[in-house]
Design an enzyme around this catalytic site. Structure first.
Site, PDB file in Angstrom:
ATOM      1  N   ARG A  39      80.002 -26.417  53.273  1.00 13.97           N
ATOM      2  CA  ARG A  39      78.771 -25.828  52.714  1.00 13.97           C
ATOM      3  C   ARG A  39      78.756 -24.298  52.810  1.00 13.97           C
ATOM      4  NH1 ARG A  39      79.341 -29.853  51.178  1.00 13.97           N
ATOM      5  NH2 ARG A  39      78.194 -31.777  51.469  1.00 13.97           N
TER       6      ARG A  39
ATOM      7  N   GLU B 194      71.294 -26.007  57.036  1.00 14.94           N
ATOM      8  CA  GLU B 194      72.120 -25.806  55.833  1.00 14.94           C
ATOM      9  C   GLU B 194      71.347 -24.907  54.862  1.00 14.94           C
ATOM     10  OE1 GLU B 194      73.844 -29.428  54.222  1.00 14.94           O
ATOM     11  OE2 GLU B 194      73.507 -28.678  52.187  1.00 14.94           O
TER      12      GLU B 194
ATOM     13  N   SER C  51      69.425 -31.822  52.042  1.00 17.19           N
ATOM     14  CA  SER C  51      69.696 -31.927  53.484  1.00 17.19           C
ATOM     15  C   SER C  51      69.340 -30.603  54.146  1.00 17.19           C
ATOM     16  CB  SER C  51      71.175 -32.215  53.727  1.00 17.19           C
ATOM     17  OG  SER C  51      71.477 -33.488  53.224  1.00 17.19           O
TER      18      SER C  51
HETATM   19  C1  LIG Z   1      66.761 -33.045  45.971  1.00 16.89           C
HETATM   20  C2  LIG Z   1      67.918 -32.181  46.419  1.00 16.89           C
HETATM   21  C3  LIG Z   1      69.161 -32.770  46.602  1.00 16.89           C
HETATM   22  C4  LIG Z   1      70.247 -31.989  47.027  1.00 16.89           C
HETATM   23  N1  LIG Z   1      71.453 -32.584  47.180  1.00 16.89           N
HETATM   24  C5  LIG Z   1      72.506 -31.856  47.586  1.00 16.89           C
HETATM   25  C6  LIG Z   1      73.788 -32.441  47.760  1.00 16.89           C
HETATM   26  O1  LIG Z   1      73.985 -33.625  47.549  1.00 16.89           O
HETATM   27  N2  LIG Z   1      74.804 -31.642  48.161  1.00 16.89           N
HETATM   28  C7  LIG Z   1      74.642 -30.310  48.398  1.00 16.89           C
HETATM   29  O2  LIG Z   1      75.619 -29.630  48.764  1.00 16.89           O
HETATM   30  N3  LIG Z   1      73.437 -29.718  48.241  1.00 16.89           N
HETATM   31  C8  LIG Z   1      72.379 -30.440  47.841  1.00 16.89           C
HETATM   32  N4  LIG Z   1      71.155 -29.838  47.686  1.00 16.89           N
HETATM   33  C9  LIG Z   1      70.992 -28.413  48.013  1.00 16.89           C
HETATM   34  C10 LIG Z   1      71.190 -27.456  46.830  1.00 16.89           C
HETATM   35  O3  LIG Z   1      70.833 -28.073  45.604  1.00 16.89           O
HETATM   36  C11 LIG Z   1      72.606 -26.929  46.746  1.00 16.89           C
HETATM   37  O4  LIG Z   1      72.957 -26.230  47.917  1.00 16.89           O
HETATM   38  C12 LIG Z   1      72.790 -26.004  45.533  1.00 16.89           C
HETATM   39  O5  LIG Z   1      74.152 -25.753  45.366  1.00 16.89           O
HETATM   40  C13 LIG Z   1      72.061 -24.669  45.675  1.00 16.89           C
HETATM   41  O6  LIG Z   1      72.088 -24.023  44.424  1.00 16.89           O
HETATM   42  P1  LIG Z   1      70.913 -23.021  43.990  1.00 16.89           P
HETATM   43  O7  LIG Z   1      71.275 -22.450  42.679  1.00 16.89           O
HETATM   44  O8  LIG Z   1      69.601 -23.708  44.045  1.00 16.89           O
HETATM   45  O9  LIG Z   1      71.045 -21.941  45.121  1.00 16.89           O
HETATM   46  P2  LIG Z   1      69.846 -21.146  45.813  1.00 16.89           P
HETATM   47  O10 LIG Z   1      69.064 -22.077  46.671  1.00 16.89           O
HETATM   48  O11 LIG Z   1      69.121 -20.363  44.808  1.00 16.89           O
HETATM   49  O12 LIG Z   1      70.690 -20.182  46.760  1.00 16.89           O
HETATM   50  C14 LIG Z   1      71.430 -20.688  47.837  1.00 16.89           C
HETATM   51  C15 LIG Z   1      72.243 -19.542  48.431  1.00 16.89           C
HETATM   52  O13 LIG Z   1      73.213 -19.129  47.493  1.00 16.89           O
HETATM   53  C16 LIG Z   1      73.035 -17.732  47.166  1.00 16.89           C
HETATM   54  N5  LIG Z   1      73.318 -17.639  45.731  1.00 16.89           N
HETATM   55  C17 LIG Z   1      72.774 -18.354  44.722  1.00 16.89           C
HETATM   56  N6  LIG Z   1      73.328 -18.020  43.562  1.00 16.89           N
HETATM   57  C18 LIG Z   1      74.248 -17.075  43.829  1.00 16.89           C
HETATM   58  C19 LIG Z   1      75.161 -16.313  43.034  1.00 16.89           C
HETATM   59  N7  LIG Z   1      75.246 -16.463  41.710  1.00 16.89           N
HETATM   60  N8  LIG Z   1      75.966 -15.414  43.664  1.00 16.89           N
HETATM   61  C20 LIG Z   1      75.906 -15.225  45.006  1.00 16.89           C
HETATM   62  N9  LIG Z   1      75.043 -15.898  45.802  1.00 16.89           N
HETATM   63  C21 LIG Z   1      74.237 -16.826  45.221  1.00 16.89           C
HETATM   64  C22 LIG Z   1      71.601 -17.417  47.522  1.00 16.89           C
HETATM   65  O14 LIG Z   1      71.428 -16.045  47.845  1.00 16.89           O
HETATM   66  C23 LIG Z   1      71.394 -18.299  48.740  1.00 16.89           C
HETATM   67  O15 LIG Z   1      71.923 -17.678  49.882  1.00 16.89           O
HETATM   68  C24 LIG Z   1      70.066 -30.600  47.260  1.00 16.89           C
HETATM   69  C25 LIG Z   1      68.803 -30.024  47.065  1.00 16.89           C
HETATM   70  C26 LIG Z   1      67.744 -30.807  46.650  1.00 16.89           C
HETATM   71  C27 LIG Z   1      66.402 -30.159  46.423  1.00 16.89           C
END
Ligand SMILES: Cc1cc2nc3c(=O)[nH]c(=O)nc-3n(C[C@H](O)[C@H](O)[C@H](O)COP(=O)(O)OP(=O)(O)OC[C@H]3O[C@@H](n4cnc5c(N)ncnc54)[C@H](O)[C@@H]3O)c2cc1C
Length: 333
Positions: free
Chosen positions: A210, A329, A258
């Site tokens: 992660r 996480e 998570s």
């Molecule tokens: C219902 C649900 C189910 C989920 N299931 C999973 C799962 O099965 N597996 C899993 O791994 N995660 C899961 N997640 C968590 C999440 O969806 C993932 O971690 C996802 O990859 C985060 O993407 P985001 O665009 O929302 O990132 P954000 O939440 O917007 O950002 C997360 C981090 O990444 C950084 N970031 C975002 N975009 C960029 C970029 N372009 N460049 C540099 N830094 C950046 C941000 O600054 C922050 O530190 C789940 C979440 C939910 C709500």
């Protein structure tokens, strides 16, 4: 002292730092009227004082001074130049599905790579017998998974149902069902804090559970290597995994997936939390889900502080019971 991971400061020069930027005149950090200056010097889309609760799936968090949504790479680049010159802190986000933002909000600029950074393109020629796909960081993972299914490309089915952006998934090395993003990646293009595009091949990228070490750069493009497969079989796998999610994860309550990382070599975080008797425990409007104990859900009225207090409570109780300190996480901003 809470050992939660502090936010990795992407664009935050230390107090009193003098910035040198691409040969231009250095400026003292923190120009007081930076919002006016930003408005004058950058023509992209900005929303002022927008509650972060609207930008995060946990639906908590106070206002960000500015939310900037660049529409092109040139606009993103020029935004970083202006922010560096003004000495303003910034942070890039995707869909906010792994973020907990404080009730005090964010006194800087949140950069959102949204739907304008969402192109997907199949590259000509194969590599190691695989199909090359280039996707921009603002694309939603679900859109990418659906696109791949439509093209009969396999390798990303595990991501079906993860609600983030491609950029967020790369940075988080998002994963599920024993697979993770790094397995499908060939290269990542970043924009550095000093405004240069930098391509890194997979072998030069430090992925772990992660996590990707980004050196505070912005993920702009991901190059994937995917296998040609049977469209119907891919579709079936995705649907099955979506059904499994529905069964095992809370539905209809705001959450960030998570909340804690699984500790290495031990039972999963959810099992530890459940066995510590914490399912259903509440602090204010934040609750340990009754369905899956590693999901902290917003039962409707939570504040960010409720989530922080609940996180702390879970960490302490699990530590008391199992001598394990759970690491979040979710990124805390
Ligand atoms: C219902 C649900 C189910 C989920 N299931 C999973 C799962 O099965 N597996 C899993 O791994 N995660 C899961 N997640 C968590 C999440 O969806 C993932 O971690 C996802 O990859 C985060 O993407 P985001 O665009 O929302 O990132 P954000 O939440 O917007 O950002 C997360 C981090 O990444 C950084 N970031 C975002 N975009 C960029 C970029 N372009 N460049 C540099 N830094 C950046 C941000 O600054 C922050 O530190 C789940 C979440 C939910 C709500």
């Amino acid at each position: 002292m809470l050992p939660a991971r502090a936010c990795n400061l992407q664009g935050c020069p230390g107090k009193g730092t003098v910035l040198k930027f691409r040969g231009q005149k250095p400026m003292e950090k923190g120009v007081d009227n930076w919002p006016e200056q930003l408005r004058d010097r950058w023509s992209g889309e900005i929303q002022w004082n927008s509650p972060m609760a609207h930008w995060c799936t946990l639906q908590v968090g106070g206002p960000a001074r500015a939310i900037a949504t660049p529409a092109t790479r040139a606009e993103l680049q020029s935004l970083l130049v202006v922010l560096a010159e003004l000495g303003v802190c910034w942070r890039v986000i995707g869909r906010g599905s792994n973020l907990l933002v404080s009730d005090a909000g964010y006194d800087g600029v949140i950069v959102v790579l949204g739907r304008k950074f969402a192109a997907i393109e199949q590259q000509t020629g194969e590599k190691d017998g695989k199909i090359q796909v280039r996707v921009e960081a603002g694309c939603s993972l679900m859109k990418l998974v659906n696109w791949c299914t439509g093209q009969g490309l396999e390798g990303l089915e595990f991501a079906a149902g993860i609600p983030g952006s491609v950029g967020g998934a790369v940075v988080m090395n998002a994963g599920a069902w024993g697979k993770e993003m790094s397995e499908a990646l060939a290269a990542v293009t970043f924009l550095s804090r000093s405004g240069e595009f930098v391509e890194r091949k997979k072998g030069d990228l430090a992925f772990s559970y992660r996590h990707l070490e980004t050196e505070s750069m912005i993920v702009v493009v991901a190059d994937l290597l995917l296998q040609a497969g049977d469209r119907q079989a891919i579709e079936k796998r995705c649907s099955q995994l979506m059904r499994d999610r529905k069964e095992k994860q809370p539905q209809g309550q705001a959450n960030a997936g998570s909340f804690f990382k699984n500790p290495a070599g031990l039972p999963a975080a959810g099992k530890l939390i459940q066995d510590a008797g914490l399912k259903g425990v509440r602090v204010g409007g934040a609750q340990v889900s009754e369905v899956h104990a590693n999901f902290l859900v917003n039962i409707g009225s939570a504040t960010a502080q409720d989530f922080l207090d609940l996180m702390r409570l879970v960490q302490e109780k699990v530590f008391e019971r199992f001598d394990v300190w759970l690491e979040p996480e979710v990124h805390i901003l």
